[in-house]
Design a protein around this motif. Structure first.
Motif, PDB file in Angstrom:
ATOM      1  N   TRP A   1      42.127  25.513  29.550  1.00 51.65           N
ATOM      2  CA  TRP A   1      43.199  25.411  28.251  1.00 51.65           C
ATOM      3  C   TRP A   1      42.428  26.129  27.393  1.00 51.65           C
ATOM      4  CZ3 TRP A   1      42.577  23.759  23.545  1.00 51.65           C
ATOM      5  CH2 TRP A   1      43.818  23.767  22.525  1.00 51.65           C
ATOM      6  N   TYR A   2      41.001  25.746  27.141  1.00 49.99           N
ATOM      7  CA  TYR A   2      40.130  26.311  26.056  1.00 49.99           C
ATOM      8  C   TYR A   2      40.114  28.041  26.173  1.00 49.99           C
ATOM      9  CZ  TYR A   2      37.035  27.054  21.980  1.00 49.99           C
ATOM     10  OH  TYR A   2      36.426  27.460  20.899  1.00 49.99           O
ATOM     11  N   LEU A   3      39.749  28.238  27.030  1.00 52.32           N
ATOM     12  CA  LEU A   3      39.621  29.727  27.400  1.00 52.32           C
ATOM     13  C   LEU A   3      40.683  30.644  27.094  1.00 52.32           C
ATOM     14  CD1 LEU A   3      37.789  30.169  31.073  1.00 52.32           C
ATOM     15  CD2 LEU A   3      36.998  30.811  28.739  1.00 52.32           C
ATOM     16  N   ILE A   4      41.905  30.010  27.360  1.00 52.23           N
ATOM     17  CA  ILE A   4      43.117  30.643  26.859  1.00 52.23           C
ATOM     18  C   ILE A   4      43.434  30.480  25.156  1.00 52.23           C
ATOM     19  CG2 ILE A   4      45.885  30.553  27.178  1.00 52.23           C
ATOM     20  CD1 ILE A   4      45.422  29.241  29.807  1.00 52.23           C
ATOM     21  N   HIS A   5      42.763  29.616  24.639  1.00 53.50           N
ATOM     22  CA  HIS A   5      42.876  29.571  23.258  1.00 53.50           C
ATOM     23  C   HIS A   5      41.679  29.791  22.526  1.00 53.50           C
ATOM     24  CE1 HIS A   5      46.156  26.997  25.090  1.00 53.50           C
ATOM     25  NE2 HIS A   5      46.959  27.631  24.155  1.00 53.50           N
ATOM     26  N   MET A   6      40.689  30.497  22.822  1.00 52.97           N
ATOM     27  CA  MET A   6      39.502  30.730  22.331  1.00 52.97           C
ATOM     28  C   MET A   6      39.557  31.228  20.859  1.00 52.97           C
ATOM     29  SD  MET A   6      36.939  32.015  25.318  1.00 52.97           S
ATOM     30  CE  MET A   6      35.195  31.564  24.360  1.00 52.97           C
ATOM     31  N   LYS A   7      38.897  30.824  19.805  1.00 51.70           N
ATOM     32  CA  LYS A   7      39.159  31.022  18.621  1.00 51.70           C
ATOM     33  C   LYS A   7      38.589  32.528  17.840  1.00 51.70           C
ATOM     34  CE  LYS A   7      35.759  27.864  16.418  1.00 51.70           C
ATOM     35  NZ  LYS A   7      35.623  26.802  15.376  1.00 51.70           N
ATOM     36  N   ASN A   8      37.012  32.544  18.427  1.00 51.66           N
ATOM     37  CA  ASN A   8      36.307  33.613  18.009  1.00 51.66           C
ATOM     38  C   ASN A   8      36.404  34.895  18.905  1.00 51.66           C
ATOM     39  OD1 ASN A   8      35.805  32.572  15.335  1.00 51.66           O
ATOM     40  ND2 ASN A   8      34.209  31.428  16.369  1.00 51.66           N
ATOM     41  N   ILE A   9      36.065  34.586  20.119  1.00 55.31           N
ATOM     42  CA  ILE A   9      35.717  35.728  21.146  1.00 55.31           C
ATOM     43  C   ILE A   9      37.213  36.249  21.341  1.00 55.31           C
ATOM     44  CG2 ILE A   9      34.406  36.204  23.122  1.00 55.31           C
ATOM     45  CD1 ILE A   9      32.820  34.001  22.565  1.00 55.31           C
ATOM     46  N   LYS A  10      38.095  35.259  22.028  1.00 55.75           N
ATOM     47  CA  LYS A  10      39.321  35.926  22.478  1.00 55.75           C
ATOM     48  C   LYS A  10      39.385  36.845  23.516  1.00 55.75           C
ATOM     49  CE  LYS A  10      41.553  34.050  18.290  1.00 55.75           C
ATOM     50  NZ  LYS A  10      42.420  34.512  17.205  1.00 55.75           N
ATOM     51  N   PRO A  11      38.669  36.660  24.831  1.00 51.73           N
ATOM     52  CA  PRO A  11      38.750  37.839  25.711  1.00 51.73           C
ATOM     53  C   PRO A  11      40.244  38.074  26.101  1.00 51.73           C
ATOM     54  CG  PRO A  11      37.535  35.911  26.487  1.00 51.73           C
ATOM     55  CD  PRO A  11      38.001  35.336  25.424  1.00 51.73           C
ATOM     56  N   GLU A  12      40.477  39.436  26.118  1.00 56.21           N
ATOM     57  CA  GLU A  12      41.748  39.850  26.959  1.00 56.21           C
ATOM     58  C   GLU A  12      41.873  39.876  28.083  1.00 56.21           C
ATOM     59  OE1 GLU A  12      43.982  40.580  24.436  1.00 56.21           O
ATOM     60  OE2 GLU A  12      42.730  40.050  22.716  1.00 56.21           O
ATOM     61  N   LYS A  13      42.875  40.445  28.645  1.00 58.93           N
ATOM     62  CA  LYS A  13      42.978  40.108  30.124  1.00 58.93           C
ATOM     63  C   LYS A  13      42.255  41.406  30.853  1.00 58.93           C
ATOM     64  CE  LYS A  13      46.802  41.054  33.773  1.00 58.93           C
ATOM     65  NZ  LYS A  13      48.284  41.310  33.981  1.00 58.93           N
ATOM     66  N   GLU A  14      41.863  42.446  30.208  1.00 57.74           N
ATOM     67  CA  GLU A  14      41.208  43.421  31.062  1.00 57.74           C
ATOM     68  C   GLU A  14      39.606  43.049  30.810  1.00 57.74           C
ATOM     69  OE1 GLU A  14      42.152  44.668  26.574  1.00 57.74           O
ATOM     70  OE2 GLU A  14      43.100  43.880  28.324  1.00 57.74           O
ATOM     71  N   ASN A  15      39.447  42.217  29.940  1.00 59.01           N
ATOM     72  CA  ASN A  15      37.921  41.403  30.020  1.00 59.01           C
ATOM     73  C   ASN A  15      37.555  40.670  31.239  1.00 59.01           C
ATOM     74  OD1 ASN A  15      38.423  41.182  26.651  1.00 59.01           O
ATOM     75  ND2 ASN A  15      36.879  42.845  27.626  1.00 59.01           N
ATOM     76  N   TYR A  16      38.595  40.297  32.152  1.00 57.78           N
ATOM     77  CA  TYR A  16      38.254  39.249  33.243  1.00 57.78           C
ATOM     78  C   TYR A  16      38.031  40.191  34.267  1.00 57.78           C
ATOM     79  CZ  TYR A  16      39.503  35.183  30.302  1.00 57.78           C
ATOM     80  OH  TYR A  16      39.644  34.362  29.614  1.00 57.78           O
ATOM     81  N   ARG A  17      37.027  40.798  34.426  1.00 59.59           N
ATOM     82  CA  ARG A  17      36.519  41.668  35.436  1.00 59.59           C
ATOM     83  C   ARG A  17      35.005  41.657  35.406  1.00 59.59           C
ATOM     84  NH1 ARG A  17      34.506  46.242  32.992  1.00 59.59           N
ATOM     85  NH2 ARG A  17      35.486  46.777  31.056  1.00 59.59           N
ATOM     86  N   LEU A  18      34.392  42.081  36.463  1.00 62.20           N
ATOM     87  CA  LEU A  18      32.853  42.385  36.501  1.00 62.20           C
ATOM     88  C   LEU A  18      32.347  43.453  35.894  1.00 62.20           C
ATOM     89  CD1 LEU A  18      32.265  40.877  40.077  1.00 62.20           C
ATOM     90  CD2 LEU A  18      31.877  39.625  37.840  1.00 62.20           C
ATOM     91  N   SER A  19      31.406  43.451  34.811  1.00 62.11           N
ATOM     92  CA  SER A  19      30.911  44.577  34.250  1.00 62.11           C
ATOM     93  C   SER A  19      29.250  44.467  34.667  1.00 62.11           C
ATOM     94  CB  SER A  19      30.952  44.535  32.829  1.00 62.11           C
ATOM     95  OG  SER A  19      30.039  45.177  32.292  1.00 62.11           O
ATOM     96  N   PRO A  20      28.804  45.261  35.710  1.00 58.01           N
ATOM     97  CA  PRO A  20      27.444  45.080  36.279  1.00 58.01           C
ATOM     98  C   PRO A  20      26.488  44.970  35.236  1.00 58.01           C
ATOM     99  CG  PRO A  20      28.705  46.673  37.704  1.00 58.01           C
ATOM    100  CD  PRO A  20      29.820  46.469  36.327  1.00 58.01           C
TER     101      PRO A  20
END
Length: 468
Positions: free
Chosen positions: A217-236
């Motif tokens: 629940w918190y990941l969906i409502h992060m207040k400062n970082i707020k990752p977007e959908k495209e951020n949920y991927r592996l960046s080596p």
């Protein structure tokens, strides 16, 4: 750029430590209570007793493997995100969070599969074959605990990430909620339903599920970082830098597993040579007792690590912002606080060991159990002050981005000394040698840590002068 984290570079150090360290301490204490509460209720159930206690001791390091992976991801991400925010690089911080979520989920599922496939040899590796009754309880407890591994890892990994987002209070609440569920359900399942080891494990799993759900629940409502959908991927590249920063947290936990494997097997080997513990009805006592002593140690270390880990976002931000003077002051305050915690713990173990062991059902056991437990508390934990300072040093260096120094010190303490002395000293002192291994390791590590602490102060002084 969202500037809501800028207060980390301006607010009073003492106030920041209370704001960040206290929730982290509570979160880690509550996390530690999962296994400790299980052991207290198991110990006080007459139909489980020291056999159940020994089984809990066998399974405990296997849950630490899961914790080691989770904190490597979470603490590494926390440090990386905090440094990135100090440099005002929000985009990289978002990528780190998204990658960390993916790694946590995948590693949790893989570890669960490994545990289910190789359960019997793993239990034997950690001393579960000391007698048939202990092995039976170990298998039952381990099977059900394994089913909750993905939830446990997710909650533990997300906890420091939530703190890095500037919400240590929610991180504390999410962990606390799960622990409360466990504490409520443990006596119901163990005493009312008579589910034994399965009941203790199921209560734990349900608590872990609650913490994981709150973290999502918190990941969906992060207040400062707020990752977007495209951020949920592996960046080596980001994954590599994140995991390097978290490697000390991993080693400090995973090395405990190696140490406990060595200790459990030495307890089994040299206990069998003892006049008392060589008898089958008492064979589980050394393992059960040392497991209880380690639980008390875990409580103290949860406070110590919580204070240090709670400072990671503060250290990382100020390092990134080039404010060496604030980092130096924070380091001093932290070391003083850790010494105070160690001193209180030392008074308890040396002055009140009988009262401590009674919490874990000693009244239901033989006098051999109580006598060995008192000796174990006073011997095994006699260097608590040094142990506390050592842990703080590991984590602070990690928060400063000094992964190599932090990792080296952690490896020396936990692998070279922790495992080495656990295997070596029993050759000369038999069962007592196992008890001596802990204080000797902490004392020698402290000698090395002193040099690193002095070096850190010198470096911060140079950075302070160059910034003037």
């Amino acid at each position: 750029m969202n500037n809501s984290n800028q207060f980390l570079g301006t607010e009073r150090i003492g106030k920041l430590m209370k704001q960040y360290a206290l929730p982290c301490v509570i979160s880690l204490l509550v996390g530690a209570l999962y296994n400790i509460v299980d052991q207290i209720f198991i110990a006080n159930a007459s139909y489980l007793g020291s056999y159940g206690n020994a089984a809990n001791t066998v399974v405990f390091p296997l849950t630490v493997v899961a914790l080691a992976i989770a904190v490597m991801i979470g603490d590494g991400c926390c440090a990386f995100v905090s440094i990135s925010l100090g440099k005002q690089d929000t985009a990289t911080a978002k990528t780190s969070v998204g990658s960390s979520v993916i790694i946590t989920v995948v590693s949790g599922l893989l570890l669960t599969a490994v545990y289910l496939i190789f359960s019997d040899p793993i239990i034997a590796m950690f001393g579960g074959t000391v007698n048939p009754e202990t092995f039976h309880h170990s298998r039952e407890y381990f099977f059900y605990i394994t089913l909750g591994i993905p939830f446990y890892m997710f909650g533990q990994s997300m906890n420091p990430i939530i703190r890095a987002d500037g919400n240590p209070r929610f991180a504390m609440i999410s962990t606390l909620a799960g622990a409360v569920i466990n504490i409520i359900l443990d006596p119901i399942f163990i005493f009312a339903f008579h589910w034994g080891m399965m009941g203790a494990a199921v209560a734990t799993i349900l608590g872990q599920v609650v913490t994981a759900v709150l973290s999502i629940w918190y990941l969906i409502h992060m207040k400062n970082i707020k990752p977007e959908k495209e951020n949920y991927r592996l960046s080596p590249s980001v994954c590599r830098r994140t995991l390097v920063l978290g490697i000390t947290s991993f080693l400090s936990q995973i090395s405990l597993v190696a140490s406990m494997a060595a200790i459990n097997n030495m307890l089994r080997k040299y206990g069998a040579m003892d006049a008392i513990f060589g008898q089958e009805q008492y064979a589980q006592i050394p393992m059960a007792v040392v497991g209880i002593v380690m639980k008390f140690f875990q409580i103290v270390i949860s406070i110590v690590v919580g204070m240090a880990a709670g400072c990671i976002p503060i250290v990382g931000f100020n390092i990134g912002a080039g404010k060496a003077n604030r980092v130096k002051k924070l380091f001093t305050n932290l070391l003083v606080a850790e010494v105070c915690v160690g001193a209180v713990a030392l008074i308890l173990v040396e002055g009140f060991p009988r009262q401590l062991i009674n919490i874990f059902g000693a009244a239901n056991e033989s006098t051999y159990y109580t006598t060995f437990a008192i000796k174990a508390f006073r011997t095994y934990l006699c260097m608590m002050i040094f142990a506390c300072v050592n842990k703080a040093c590991f984590i602070f260096l990690q928060a400063m981005g000094k992964a190599a120094a932090s990792t080296a010190l952690s490896l020396i303490r936990e692998i070279v000394f922790g495992v080495g002395f656990a295997l070596l000293l029993p050759l000369f002192f038999a069962l007592d040698g196992v008890l001596y291994s802990m204080p000797v390791s902490d004392l020698l590590t402290f000698v090395i840590a002193v040099f690193l602490i002095i070096g850190t102060y010198r470096e911060l002084n140079k950075q302070k002068k160059s910034s003037l």
